[in-house]
Design an enzyme around this catalytic site. Structure first.
Site, PDB file in Angstrom:
ATOM      1  CB  CYS A  31      15.754 -17.271  18.730  1.00 19.56           C
ATOM      2  SG  CYS A  31      14.164 -16.953  18.096  1.00 19.56           S
ATOM      3  CB  CYS A  34      15.437 -14.481  16.497  1.00 23.10           C
ATOM      4  SG  CYS A  34      14.409 -14.620  17.950  1.00 23.10           S
TER       5      CYS A  34
END
Length: 106
Positions: A31, A34
């Site tokens: 991600c 993230c």
């Protein structure tokens, strides 16, 4: 104080039974957003370390907890107080926005 990793097996003791508010970062290795907010969360953990704990839960390695809390997109941040979800934020944001959101939630 830095962020710490938690798992499905340690979630109850590390988060739900914590004596102070806990910010949980639901994330995954793949991600991009993230990874973008990770340094900001480290700084926030250092700044607010006396008031809160900041923990990271990898959703790929620990699928049970995210499904319990209905995590559908990452990054998702949740603030837990006294074992209950006090606030939820989905998506990446700049450090200042994350910190003020956390401070309001705690």
């Amino acid at each position: 104080m830095a962020t710490h990793k938690v798992s499905d097996s340690s979630f109850e003791s590390d988060v739900l039974n914590s004596d102070r508010p806990v910010v949980v970062d639901f994330w995954a290795e793949w991600c991009g957003p993230c990874k973008m907010i990770a340094p900001a969360l480290e700084e926030i953990a250092s700044t607010l370390g006396e008031k809160i704990k900041v923990v990271k839960l990898n959703i790929d390695e620990n699928p049970r907890t995210p499904s319990q809390y209905g995590i559908r997109g990452i990054p998702t941040l949740m603030v837990f107080k006294s074992g209950q979800v006090a606030a939820t934020k989905i998506g990446a944001a700049p450090k200042g926005a994350l910190q003020s959101w956390i401070e309001q939630a705690i």
